[in-house]
Write a protein that holds these residues in place. Structure first.
Motif, PDB file in Angstrom:
ATOM      1  N   GLY A 214       0.797  -1.217   0.000  1.00  0.00           N
ATOM      2  CA  GLY A 214       0.000   0.000   0.000  1.00  0.00           C
ATOM      3  C   GLY A 214       0.827   1.263   0.000  1.00  0.00           C
ATOM      4  N   HIS A 260      -2.559   3.767   1.614  1.00  0.00           N
ATOM      5  CA  HIS A 260      -3.439   2.638   1.321  1.00  0.00           C
ATOM      6  C   HIS A 260      -3.136   1.487   2.276  1.00  0.00           C
ATOM      7  CE1 HIS A 260      -5.411   4.166  -2.245  1.00  0.00           C
ATOM      8  NE2 HIS A 260      -4.256   4.569  -2.724  1.00  0.00           N
ATOM      9  N   ALA A 280      -6.347   1.342  -4.801  1.00  0.00           N
ATOM     10  CA  ALA A 280      -5.827   0.113  -4.223  1.00  0.00           C
ATOM     11  C   ALA A 280      -6.967  -0.844  -3.914  1.00  0.00           C
ATOM     12  CB  ALA A 280      -5.016   0.410  -2.955  1.00  0.00           C
TER      13      ALA A 280
END
Length: 288
Positions: A214, A260, A280
């Motif tokens: 992320g 994310h 994401a």
């Protein structure tokens, strides 16, 4: 006193010259109104016909020039039982080109890209799990196949200013090809994590990448293209033995804002606003 008006000559019907018979003037005005109404009705009919044609194009999804009952009812249901049917429609029909890729494929196409700029005009794609990047002209004529990767491809980007084609693979590697020099590999190095998305920013000369954790990373394109040329953001502890500037500073950590929580799927630059969009698997889209 003014002289008396000269008498008007009489016509065969007994009326004076220049004077219409009784009622003829009123009827002329009625005729003009009827003509105006007819013209207005024709304009309305043409407008309605044009809207109906646009509506037909919207319903006729397969382009068969016919409309089945299933297509009509499906359209009405999708539009909330006709609530939006009378709105303006603008249908853009995409017709199949005669250009076609006839080359065999061992698996489905994982990703396809279109890159242009600085004399480069190519389609690039790779199959699922493939190590080979195929380059085609916009007319789908095979041009080049890059076979230097030692692992499966994950993402591709093009840096137009420096004529560099960038690939990321699942062995953590990033590879840079010089498109002006027969796709010669000018640099390969490994990142800390697999970079699943690549995006080249033309406004700040930065290559952004996203990984499976992320995180979003920023890479100094100038330092990569000219490894021995000092960059305003270069620090001694960030330059590797081959002169690659590895900016392991997370793009999101510059202001300690949220990142994310799952795999970064894609990155997209918004050059007009000097912004970067990321999405994401955490079902979120961020604008940086």
């Amino acid at each position: 006193s003014p002289p008396p008006a000269a008498p008007q000559p009489l016509q065969q019907d007994g009326s004076a010259s220049g004077v219409l018979p009784d009622g003829q003037c009123a009827m002329s005005e009625i005729d003009e109104e009827e003509i105006e109404d007819e013209i207005l009705e024709e304009d309305v009919d043409l407008h309605v016909t044009a809207r109906l044609m646009d509506l037909f194009e919207l319903i006729d999804i397969d382009g068969g020039k016919t409309m089945s009952w299933e297509e009509l009812t499906g359209f009405i249901v999708d539009r909330g039982k006709g609530q939006d049917v009378m709105k303006e429609f603008s249908a853009i029909r995409l017709l199949k080109s005669h250009h076609q890729d006839d080359t065999p494929h061992a698996a489905h196409i994982e990703r396809v890209y279109y890159f242009c700029g600085n004399g480069f005009d190519m389609l690039a794609f790779f199959e699922q799990g493939s190590r080979y990047l195929r380059l085609f002209t916009p007319e789908l004529t095979p041009k080049k196949e890059l076979r230097d990767q030692k692992a499966g491809l994950l993402a591709v980007a093009f840096i137009a200013k420096y004529s560099l084609l960038v690939t990321s693979c699942n062995d953590l590697s990033l590879t840079f090809y010089d498109t002006d020099n027969d796709y010669k590999v000018i640099k390969t190095f490994k990142a800390r994590t697999s970079q699943l998305a690549l995006c080249c920013s033309t406004s700040c000369e930065t290559l952004f990448s996203g990984d499976h954790e992320g995180s979003i990373f920023a890479w100094d394109i100038r330092a990569i293209a000219n490894p021995y040329e000092d960059s305003p953001t270069t620090h001694a502890n960030e330059r590797s033995a081959v002169g690659v500037m590895e900016l392991w500073h997370k793009f999101i950590s510059w202001r300690q804002i949220r990142q994310h929580l799952d795999i970064v799927v894609d990155l997209l630059e918004l050059p007009s606003f000097e912004q970067l969009a990321s999405c994401a698997m955490d079902k979120l889209v961020y604008i940086w």
